[in-house]
Design an enzyme around this catalytic site. Structure first.
Site, PDB file in Angstrom:
ATOM      1  N   PHE A 138       0.853  -1.045  -0.039  1.00  0.00           N
ATOM      2  CA  PHE A 138       0.095  -0.156   0.009  1.00  0.00           C
ATOM      3  C   PHE A 138       0.981   1.368   0.014  1.00  0.00           C
ATOM      4  O   PHE A 138       1.840   1.296   0.896  1.00  0.00           O
ATOM      5  CB  PHE A 138      -0.804   0.217   1.387  1.00  0.00           C
ATOM      6  CG  PHE A 138      -1.918   1.266   1.252  1.00  0.00           C
ATOM      7  CD1 PHE A 138      -3.007   1.322   0.579  1.00  0.00           C
ATOM      8  CD2 PHE A 138      -1.386   2.333   1.856  1.00  0.00           C
ATOM      9  CE1 PHE A 138      -3.711   2.240   0.413  1.00  0.00           C
ATOM     10  CE2 PHE A 138      -2.646   3.281   1.892  1.00  0.00           C
ATOM     11  CZ  PHE A 138      -3.606   3.554   1.163  1.00  0.00           C
ATOM     12  N   ASP A 223       9.469   2.552   1.270  1.00  0.00           N
ATOM     13  CA  ASP A 223       8.350   3.334   1.761  1.00  0.00           C
ATOM     14  C   ASP A 223       8.129   2.932   3.373  1.00  0.00           C
ATOM     15  O   ASP A 223       7.842   2.032   3.807  1.00  0.00           O
ATOM     16  CB  ASP A 223       7.238   2.795   1.160  1.00  0.00           C
ATOM     17  CG  ASP A 223       5.702   3.320   1.538  1.00  0.00           C
ATOM     18  OD1 ASP A 223       5.894   4.014   2.752  1.00  0.00           O
ATOM     19  OD2 ASP A 223       4.697   3.368   0.991  1.00  0.00           O
ATOM     20  N   LYS A 252       3.050   9.907   8.350  1.00  0.00           N
ATOM     21  CA  LYS A 252       2.282   9.503   9.667  1.00  0.00           C
ATOM     22  C   LYS A 252       2.912  10.021  10.894  1.00  0.00           C
ATOM     23  O   LYS A 252       2.585  11.266  11.469  1.00  0.00           O
ATOM     24  CB  LYS A 252       2.197   7.846   9.675  1.00  0.00           C
ATOM     25  CG  LYS A 252       1.239   7.340   8.508  1.00  0.00           C
ATOM     26  CD  LYS A 252       1.124   5.894   8.695  1.00  0.00           C
ATOM     27  CE  LYS A 252      -0.073   5.199   7.875  1.00  0.00           C
ATOM     28  NZ  LYS A 252      -1.275   5.598   8.037  1.00  0.00           N
TER      29      LYS A 252
END
Length: 398
Positions: A138, A223, A252
């Protein structure tokens, strides 16, 4: 207003892009949230791995309050001291030489995709543009990052996707090697897959990925949007695997809850971005950078990393003990406080039962309970969570 009144207003005015639960948080402190009706929740989702320092950490709150009174935003046409300080802080504690700031993980990954293609075009020509990513990965919700994501459920409805992405099974060296072609420019992987089910690679996998990239002159992109910033017990997850990437993305947890993303890169690759090739109006503004500076210093200076490793081992042990009691628990896996409990049944019902008992967690990949609490979670809070979860699992198996 009470929770029901807020929910009714939300139904009237908010687009339904989320399957929202009937919970309306209005206040948070540490590992606890309180809703509009005053109900208290123990938060083991942490804003989906965002609130690594817990809700409203004093250092982050103070940094935001101070900076908001001085300068909230200015254009990236000018030099921004807080942005420069944050870039130095991140580069000095990582493999990287340069930073680019944006507002989210998807934007950071978008920047990484563009940088990889720009560098490869400059060096090898326009035919070298393909990026290999992993199945069940993702990488975000923009068109480029949806195309890079290896999950059909994320991609459906948005055809035609951007061309130039190949997906191979995660943790499969042979499949990766076979996918490399004359058009390949980069490999983009999560060190641990989060949304894909908390999938941890086999020992030696990333050394082989690095070998393949070096052999074929490919850019290695990590990532770390979900796994970075101390989540695994290291500041960056790549430190567990004895491999350095060429480009890395963060978001995040970087600013303790304030919206920020960054792409870090080595000089050789960063030089491909010149004025006019990429940008972001709000990226790296003074307010979010001040929050991020406070967050990084707190993680580095208050023993958070060692504590995360220790408390993560405790949580894994407690979950494994719990799992041995119930036949539908397949496996507990993870590193630090990035932990998944794989089930033989859907996890959504367990999550909802948790809400009624004051516990927040979630099910990813449908059958994996994901535990990403704040890194400041205590053993007592873990014990409370385990007791609640034990009661729920007992009901499910009955």
């Amino acid at each position: 207003m009470n929770s029901q009144q807020w929910i009714e207003k939300s139904d009237r005015y908010i687009m339904k892009t989320y399957g929202r639960y009937p919970i309306v948080p209005v206040r948070g402190q540490g590992c606890r949230l309180w809703d509009a009706d005053g109900k208290e929740y123990l938060d083991f989702l942490g804003g989906v791995a965002v609130n690594n320092l817990g809700h409203c950490h004093p250092a982050v709150v103070a940094a935001l309050q101070k900076q908001a009174a001085e300068l909230i935003h200015c254009s990236n046409y000018y030099q921004i001291p807080q942005q420069i300080e944050l870039a130095e802080l991140l580069c000095s504690h990582s493999f990287a030489d340069k930073a680019f700031f944006c507002n989210s993980g998807a934007e950071a990954n978008e920047a990484a995709i563009k940088l990889a293609r720009k560098y490869s075009r400059d060096k090898f020509g326009p035919e070298r543009y393909e990026i290999i990513t992993a199945a069940e990965s993702f990488h975000g919700r923009t068109m480029a990052t949806v195309s890079a994501t290896g999950q059909e459920k994320v991609q459906r409805f948005f055809d035609p996707l951007l061309h130039g992405f190949k997906h191979v099974p995660f943790d499969d060296v042979a499949a990766l090697e076979a996918a490399v072609s004359a058009n390949t420019c980069a490999v983009m992987l999560e060190p641990i897959q989060g949304e894909g089910g908390v999938n941890v690679p086999s020992p030696g996998y990333f050394q082989e990925v690095r070998r393949i990239c070096d052999q074929h002159g490919l850019i290695l992109i990590f990532d770390e949007v979900q796994v970075g910033m101390g989540r695994t017990g290291k500041l960056f997850a790549y430190e567990h695997f004895d491999v350095l990437p060429d480009i890395m993305t963060l978001a995040k947890a970087l600013a303790g809850g304030a919206p920020i993303g960054t792409m870090l890169a080595r000089d050789e690759f960063a030089a491909a971005f010149v004025p006019g090739t990429h940008g972001s109006t709000f990226g790296g503004n003074p307010l979010v950078c001040a929050a991020a500076i406070a967050t990084v210093h707190t993680i580095l200076e208050e023993g958070i990393l060692n504590r995360t490793e220790e408390i993560g081992e405790y949580l894994v042990g407690e979950l494994e003990s719990l799992g041995r009691k119930y036949s539908f628990v397949n496996e507990v896996r993870g590193i630090g406080l990035m932990i998944g409990m794989s089930l033989a049944i859907p996890g959504a019902g367990i999550v909802k039962k948790g809400h009624s008992r004051g516990l927040l967690l979630n099910a990813t990949h449908e059958t994996v309970l994901r535990f990403v609490p704040p890194l400041v979670v205590t053993k007592q809070e873990i014990d409370t969570m385990i007791a609640i979860l034990d009661g729920i699992l007992a009901e499910v198996e009955a």
